[in-house]
Scaffold this motif. Structure first.
Motif, PDB file in Angstrom:
ATOM      1  N   ASN A   5       0.823  -1.208   0.000  1.00  0.00           N
ATOM      2  CA  ASN A   5       0.000   0.000   0.000  1.00  0.00           C
ATOM      3  C   ASN A   5       0.861   1.262   0.000  1.00  0.00           C
ATOM      4  N   ALA A   6       1.940   1.243   0.792  1.00  0.00           N
ATOM      5  CA  ALA A   6       2.830   2.410   0.804  1.00  0.00           C
ATOM      6  C   ALA A   6       3.492   2.613  -0.551  1.00  0.00           C
ATOM      7  N   SER A   7       3.878   1.517  -1.198  1.00  0.00           N
ATOM      8  CA  SER A   7       4.513   1.643  -2.516  1.00  0.00           C
ATOM      9  C   SER A   7       3.534   2.139  -3.577  1.00  0.00           C
ATOM     10  N   GLN A   8       2.219   1.957  -3.340  1.00  0.00           N
ATOM     11  CA  GLN A   8       1.201   2.433  -4.274  1.00  0.00           C
ATOM     12  C   GLN A   8       0.695   3.828  -3.927  1.00  0.00           C
ATOM     13  N   GLY A   9       1.285   4.438  -2.909  1.00  0.00           N
ATOM     14  CA  GLY A   9       0.865   5.776  -2.513  1.00  0.00           C
ATOM     15  C   GLY A   9      -0.379   5.818  -1.659  1.00  0.00           C
ATOM     16  N   ASN A  10      -0.761   4.671  -1.064  1.00  0.00           N
ATOM     17  CA  ASN A  10      -1.978   4.611  -0.250  1.00  0.00           C
ATOM     18  C   ASN A  10      -1.717   4.844   1.228  1.00  0.00           C
ATOM     19  N   VAL A  65       9.409   2.709   4.628  1.00  0.00           N
ATOM     20  CA  VAL A  65       9.579   3.346   3.315  1.00  0.00           C
ATOM     21  C   VAL A  65      10.704   2.674   2.530  1.00  0.00           C
ATOM     22  N   LEU A  66      11.669   2.073   3.214  1.00  0.00           N
ATOM     23  CA  LEU A  66      12.764   1.398   2.513  1.00  0.00           C
ATOM     24  C   LEU A  66      12.264   0.195   1.718  1.00  0.00           C
ATOM     25  N   PRO A  67      11.580  -0.799   2.338  1.00  0.00           N
ATOM     26  CA  PRO A  67      11.059  -1.892   1.498  1.00  0.00           C
ATOM     27  C   PRO A  67      10.002  -1.412   0.507  1.00  0.00           C
ATOM     28  N   ALA A  68       9.257  -0.345   0.838  1.00  0.00           N
ATOM     29  CA  ALA A  68       8.280   0.182  -0.115  1.00  0.00           C
ATOM     30  C   ALA A  68       8.982   0.693  -1.368  1.00  0.00           C
ATOM     31  N   TRP A 126      10.507  -4.468  -7.553  1.00  0.00           N
ATOM     32  CA  TRP A 126      10.065  -5.871  -7.551  1.00  0.00           C
ATOM     33  C   TRP A 126       8.990  -6.020  -6.484  1.00  0.00           C
ATOM     34  N   ALA A 127       7.733  -6.032  -6.883  1.00  0.00           N
ATOM     35  CA  ALA A 127       6.606  -6.124  -5.953  1.00  0.00           C
ATOM     36  C   ALA A 127       6.386  -7.584  -5.595  1.00  0.00           C
ATOM     37  N   ASP A 128       7.069  -8.033  -4.573  1.00  0.00           N
ATOM     38  CA  ASP A 128       7.019  -9.443  -4.191  1.00  0.00           C
ATOM     39  C   ASP A 128       7.329  -9.532  -2.702  1.00  0.00           C
ATOM     40  N   ALA A 129       6.564 -10.366  -2.001  1.00  0.00           N
ATOM     41  CA  ALA A 129       6.772 -10.516  -0.562  1.00  0.00           C
ATOM     42  C   ALA A 129       8.165 -11.036  -0.237  1.00  0.00           C
TER      43      ALA A 129
END
Length: 522
Positions: free
Chosen positions: A76-81, A102-105, A111-114
């Motif tokens: 969600n943070a990486s998507q700006g939510n 914010v670092l892993p975001a 690479w959007a992967d768990a």
């Protein structure tokens, strides 16, 4: 005139001697070997932990608690939510104040992967070894044996039993704070004040409880960093502080002392905006009845927990019991252990999973002070002997034997394969993540999705995710016939939920023999 290290060899006339090795490059190798051991330990630790966690993730055996929850917040943070999740009300920062997410975001923009979280997690734990070496080598300076003692403590750190527990828990922001705090201590001891503040400030953003980490680090720097803390005597007699690492250490200690109460008492309640704190039950029992006075029996029972003290002893053995040589610094290890023991969360009370991380920096700091005492005692004995024959060239490398307790505890008490206490089940599952993703691509984005526990982390990059056996009528349902079910799963309720799916009015979208995808109720 240059000061001679306390442990320099003597001739019988009492003069320092210069040893000329037969091989010219031997001194360079000898000087580089301790650092090389620490780096090698970090590399081995990273490879070992990364292989295991990726194997578990590919086999769909990573528990949703807490990996899937962190992944949804990070996505969600990486998507700006913002730092939000459907697993908690309001901002996640109101549950755990971890702006460092914010670092892993940022990494998940690439690479959007768990599994990004798993790799970042083990990279931080592995980096803690070389970071501890730098810190300890600076803390034990100027002794020539200091690097060897630093290597003995730091090289095995990535495989410590406590670190294995943290790795087994998968991603938690505390893992990022440990190497940052150790590097901040190294910067302070080397007089790099600006770098000290940057690293300490970033470590503070890992989690609300890192205020204690900064308190311990600041006290150590105020005691051991270069220069003077005050000039001209006491403050009320005209003395004044001296700008430098020691004053910065005192300021950082005060910041750490104020930070945790500020985060818990002001910042996090404001972010929750009146919402309930999901972890309240950890310590709510202390206020039950007539308060702590009525809970003395349970308090004593909690504080006497054998598993928790056994884990604490493992941490002290991992630093070769050196803190015992400086008991006042050893006391700094006690508060986080007591806080863990008093928790109603059994994993925390037993110092399992990521709850082992907070006591590690105080233990390393106390080991640094105990190591200074040990080296001073060795140097005193050398001065009394006044003989180079009694201070042979292979003397300092003997300090590497102090790594043996850490390795023994890691083997006997570690939670990762192939150590003896390993729960091997979750590490042996065949890879199926690609098949899962192929099935999950049939689920429209944005709709609620209910999944088995082991499927949650790889599918957490969506706004609405549920864990079986819950699932609203409008939710899609994804069942794994060979699901890995952690101990907290209500197996009977899950079985009952799955048994009524064919009669629930849900259409069966896919059944490939392992995964079943059901649509929403019509």
């Amino acid at each position: 005139m240059n000061a001679r290290p306390l442990d320099a060899p003597y001739s019988r006339a009492g003069q320092a001697v210069r040893v000329r090795p037969a091989i010219r490059w031997l001194p360079t190798v000898r000087r580089s070997l301790p650092a090389g051991l620490a780096v090698a330990g970090g590399i081995i630790g990273f490879g070992w932990m990364a292989m295991l966690l990726l194997s578990r993730a590919n086999g769909l055996a990573t528990p949703a608690y807490d990996h899937a929850f962190f992944e949804q917040v990070v996505w969600n943070a990486s998507q700006g939510n913002g730092f939000v999740s459907n697993f908690s009300q309001g901002s996640f920062l109101g549950l755990h104040f971890s702006p460092l997410l914010v670092l892993p975001a940022a990494l998940e923009q690439v690479w959007a992967d768990a599994r990004v979280l798993s790799l970042l997690h083990v990279a931080a734990l592995a980096l803690a070894g070389p970071a501890a070496f730098l810190f300890l080598r600076a803390a034990l300076s100027p002794s020539r044996a200091g690097p060897w003692l630093a290597a003995a403590l730091a090289a095995p750190l990535p495989v410590w039993s406590a670190v294995q527990e943290a790795a087994r828990a998968d991603f938690h922001t505390e893992s990022l704070a440990l190497p940052l705090a150790l590097l901040a201590g190294w910067a302070g001891l080397r007089g790099r004040t600006a770098l000290l503040w940057i690293l300490a400030g970033v470590a503070l953003l890992a989690k609300e409880d890192q205020g204690y980490t900064l308190l311990v680090l600041g006290l150590f720097l105020a005691a051991r960093a270069r220069g003077r803390l005050w000039r001209g005597g006491l403050p009320w007699r005209g003395g004044h502080p001296v700008a430098g690492p020691r004053l910065s250490g005192a300021a950082i200690a005060l910041l750490g002392l104020a930070w945790t109460p500020l985060a818990f008492g002001v910042i996090m309640p404001w972010l929750r905006a009146g919402g309930r704190l999901e972890t309240d039950w950890y310590y709510a029992w202390l206020l039950a009845g007539d308060g702590p006075a009525s809970q003395l029996g349970r308090i004593w029972s909690q504080l006497a927990g054998f598993a928790g003290w056994q884990a604490a002893l493992g941490i002290l053995l991992s630093v070769a019991l050196l803190p015992v040589l400086r008991p006042r610094w050893l006391l700094l290890v006690i508060p986080p252990i007591v806080a863990d023991l008093l928790s109603a969360n059994s994993a925390q009370a037993d110092l399992k999973l990521h709850y082992t991380l907070l006591p590690l920096l105080p233990a390393i700091v106390a080991a640094a002070m105990g190591g200074r005492r040990l080296l001073a005692l060795m140097a005193r004995r050398t001065r009394r002997s006044r003989s180079s024959a009694r201070h042979p060239a292979w003397g300092p490398p003997l300090l590497l034997t102090l790594a043996l307790p850490a390795l023994a505890v890691a083997w006997l008490g570690g939670g990762l394969p192939p150590t003896t206490r390993t729960d091997r089940g979750q590490w042996d599952w065949p890879a199926a993540i690609d098949e899962l993703r192929a099935v999950a691509r049939q689920v429209p984005p944005g709709v609620p999705l209910a999944v088995d526990d082991g499927l949650a982390a790889p599918l957490a990059a969506r706004s609405q995710l549920r864990l079986l056996p819950t699932g609203e009528a409008d939710a899609w349902v994804l069942v794994d016939r060979h699901a890995y079910l952690p101990g907290y799963t209500d197996v009977d309720r899950r079985r009952a939920f799955i048994s009524i799916l064919p009669r629930s009015g849900r259409p069966l979208i896919i059944d490939d023999g392992r995964f079943q995808l059901w649509g929403p109720q019509r």
